[in-house]
Design an enzyme around this catalytic site. Structure first.
Site, short mmCIF file in Angstrom:
data_model
loop_
_atom_site.label_atom_id
_atom_site.label_comp_id
_atom_site.label_asym_id
_atom_site.label_seq_id
_atom_site.Cartn_x
_atom_site.Cartn_y
_atom_site.Cartn_z
N GLN A 24 0.89 -1.16 0.00
CA GLN A 24 0.00 0.00 0.00
C GLN A 24 0.92 1.21 0.00
O GLN A 24 1.92 1.22 0.70
CB GLN A 24 -0.85 0.04 1.27
N SER A 25 0.56 2.23 -0.78
CA SER A 25 1.50 3.35 -0.95
C SER A 25 1.81 4.04 0.35
O SER A 25 2.95 4.35 0.64
CB SER A 25 0.92 4.38 -1.89
N THR A 26 0.78 4.33 1.14
CA THR A 26 1.05 5.12 2.35
C THR A 26 0.54 4.37 3.55
O THR A 26 -0.31 3.50 3.46
CB THR A 26 0.32 6.47 2.28
N GLY A 65 3.08 0.64 3.08
CA GLY A 65 3.29 2.02 3.49
C GLY A 65 4.44 2.69 2.77
O GLY A 65 4.90 3.74 3.16
N VAL A 66 4.95 2.07 1.67
CA VAL A 66 6.04 2.69 0.92
C VAL A 66 5.55 2.97 -0.50
O VAL A 66 4.90 2.13 -1.11
CB VAL A 66 7.26 1.76 0.87
#
Ligand SMILES: [Zn+2]
Length: 674
Positions: A24-26, A65-66
């Site tokens: 997940q991006s963030t 989260g990256v």
């Protein structure tokens, strides 16, 4: 469920592992978008349905989260590429291609590697074989579109922000002293106390010409500087804090205080080592509008201040910052930490007979808060001891011993490991027996069947636990020191001393070498010693107690007992006699020399010892003139009496200077001194 895999799935794929990549991006998405995360984990079931046993599906979720915009900071993606490259992966599974990479070049590289190692790719839409032309085309398109999507998204957001800023309408957090009014215009803070404090700040800088001096002045007068909370539960509230150097610089560099509206002073640029923020020249700012709002200083004064600050910065020198190795001889520059306050220390040099002697200083508190200097450590001796220590540690014999210990430890670890493996074997056997028992029982006999099933499950869990334990222990530390590595290490050890003491190696290179070995050095001045704690890269620590080099004024100091003796002897003797007495007693000056007239005179002068003349005068002794008046004799007559020893007199210096006992009619001989 997949109806068909189009014949792409082969036994060779199933033999290898399936890699499920989850991202997940963030961090926010990780928490809020749990549905998507669930969907991603659900893909595991699909892989199982295709025929992968559950334990050969490896989940890579390090990148939760990256952002996927570059592979630079994504450990999980790097791991994935490595595993695919080594041919461990039969298939790579991800919910959609954009999860794998938002960057075309990363994506294409992964496809290339998948093609070479014959690895399949699967997302929610289906399975792709990269070696199939159509699939490859499709995958390429998917990757490109995903990158384009993020590009448009960013461009739209960014473009909006910049054009708003160009019109001067972008609302941003304001520094203390400014607020937005009802029409969203920037105005001075209506609080007069705030305005006064800021005016005083700029006035003080105008007078002192340095940020540091301004801080000191504020501290001296106990003046505070306002700060408005921009977020949190105290948002909008005003706080008054002591001025710090950092804050002062921030205010002096902020064009807003000169009535200039600006945007884009700092801009983010892509570099080889990832994105970085850069300070831009005025020409490259997105917005620059002078006289946009009332200023605390004029635009000219602001520019003048910038020039002044730049000049001041030059005066501070390059070696002051925490910095990459520079040319100066201070070996610990950049890696030395103050043992008193924990801040990084800076370097100064002192010229001593054409040689530069390093001095480590802790000035952060002094600069930042106008407080006292924390400590000064003379660097020459410290550097010397540390390089001695390095030579000692990198000595071939020491390294040989270290390798031996390492091997010993390894063999012990292997023994322990075989014990864990045996445990796994036994648990497997137990589990197998429990399974057989369960299979053999009559299904009608419910009670026993349930009991046996529970037993079987328990055994399975036990086995899993032991297996995990074994794997963990195996990974723990089995890095072997191979023979070539060993010989390489020995070679380095042999060469190190040679290289280190070579005059051709620059200080810069030496510092680089030190940084490979040492993480940092913490120093603290003790009474007579410097305590240096060295933290090595390998994790070990070592503490050195280094004889402190005294400042020259301390070194030249005369010992207290000598001063006392000089004081006592002055009562009865002249300086040259005192020197003789001290020399005979075996005393020597600070530099090991014998005492003489001059050194004794210097001691008397420096330490304020009461002179012989004063002592005798206080007792009432007369000068020649006074004696002449008292006795009504001529100078010649008195001198004759003195030569003949008919009156009492005292020699007071090494020159022919005398004082006379008053009302002395007796024929005493002058005192004869030893
Ligand atoms: Zn300090």
């Amino acid at each position: 469920m997949y109806q068909s895999d189009g014949g792409k799935l082969k036994a060779t794929h199933l033999e290898r592992s399936a890699y499920l990549y989850i991202r997940q991006s963030t961090l926010r998405q990780v928490y809020e978008n749990t549905e998507s995360t669930k969907r991603q984990y659900a893909l595991k079931k699909k892989a199982v349905a295709l025929g992968w046993p559950e334990d050969s599906i490896i989940i890579i979720d390090n990148d939760l989260g990256v952002s996927g915009a570059s592979s630079g900071s994504r450990e999980g993606f790097k791991k994935l590429v490595a595993e695919v490259g080594m041919g461990h992966a039969g298939i790579v599974v991800s919910i959609e291609v954009s999860r794998l990479s938002r960057n075309s070049s990363d994506w294409l590289r992964l496809l290339e590697i998948c093609a070479i190692t014959d690895t399949l790719i699967m997302d929610e839409d289906g399975i792709y074989d990269v070696n199939d032309f159509n699939d490859r085309l499709l995958l390429g398109l998917k990757g490109t579109m995903s990158e384009a999507e993020i590009h448009f998204l960013q461009a739209r957001m960014r473009g909006g922000t910049i054009s708003k800023a160009r019109r001067g309408e972008l609302k941003r957090a304001l520094p203390a002293g400014y607020v937005y009014n009802g029409d969203d215009k920037i105005v001075m803070d209506p609080d007069l106390a705030v305005q006064n404090a800021l005016n005083l700040f700029f006035k003080t800088f105008r007078r002192t010409g340095a940020a540091f001096a301004t801080v000191r002045e504020f501290r001296r007068l106990d003046l505070k500087i306002p700060k408005r909370f921009l977020s949190g539960f105290r948002k909008g509230e005003l706080a008054w804090n002591p001025l710090t150097h950092c804050r002062a610089l921030g205010m002096l560099h902020n064009p807003l205080y000169a009535g200039i509206y600006c945007y884009g002073r700092q801009q983010i640029k892509k570099t080889v080592s990832g994105k970085k923020s850069f300070k831009m020249p005025v020409e490259s700012w997105h917005a620059y509008m002078p006289d946009a709002h009332p200023g605390y200083i004029t635009k000219d004064e602001f520019e003048e201040n910038q020039k002044k600050l730049k000049e001041n910065a030059y005066a501070y020198g390059e070696d002051r910052r925490k910095s990459p190795p520079r040319e100066g001889p201070a070996l610990l520059q950049g890696i030395i930490v103050c043992g008193r306050c924990g801040k990084r220390m800076s370097v100064r040099y002192q010229k001593n007979c054409s040689k530069l002697v390093p001095i480590y200083t802790c000035m952060r508190d002094l600069i930042e808060n106008g407080a006292k200097m924390c400590q000064i450590v003379m660097g020459e001796k410290v550097d010397e001891e540390i390089s001695k220590l390095l030579l000692e540690m990198l000595n071939p014999l020491a390294i040989k011993a270290a390798i031996k210990v390492q091997n010993e430890l390894k063999s012990r670890k292997l023994e322990a490991l075989s014990f864990y493996r045996q445990q796994v074997e036994r648990a497997k056997y137990d589990m197998e027996i429990a399974r057989k028992r369960y299979m053999l029982v009559d299904p009608q006999n419910r009670l026993v069947a349930t009991e046996l099933e529970a037993e079987w499950n328990r055994k399975i869990r036990e086995l899993e636990k032991l297996k995990d334990n074994y794997e963990k222990k195996k990974e723990d530390d089995l890095k072997e020191v191979t023979k070539t590595v060993k010989s390489d290490i020995m070679k380095i050890a042999n060469d190190f001393a040679k290289i280190w003491s070579s005059a051709n190696v620059s200080f810069k290179d030496k510092k680089r070498m030190i940084r490979l070995l040492i993480e940092d050095v913490t120093v603290k001045n003790n009474d007579k010693k410097v305590i240096a704690s060295i933290r090595f890269r390998a994790g070990t620590c070592k503490t050195l107690f280094i004889e402190r080099k005294l400042p020259i004024c301390e070194v030249r100091k005369t010992r207290k007992d000598i001063i006392r003796q000089v004081d006592e002897l002055t009562e009865n003797y002249i300086p040259s006699e005192i020197a003789d007495i001290l020399n005979r007693k075996g005393y020597r000056a600070w530099n090991g020399n014998m005492f003489n007239l001059r050194t004794i005179n210097r001691i008397i002068r420096t330490y304020g010892i009461k002179r012989r003349r004063k002592r005798l005068r206080d007792k009432g002794c007369l000068s020649l003139k006074e004696k002449m008046l008292e006795t009504n004799l001529s100078q010649a007559q008195i001198m004759q009496m003195r030569n003949e020893g008919k009156i009492t007199f005292y020699r007071i210096t090494d020159r022919d200077e005398y004082l006379y006992e008053p009302q002395d009619t007796c024929k005493y001989l002058a005192k004869i001194q030893p």
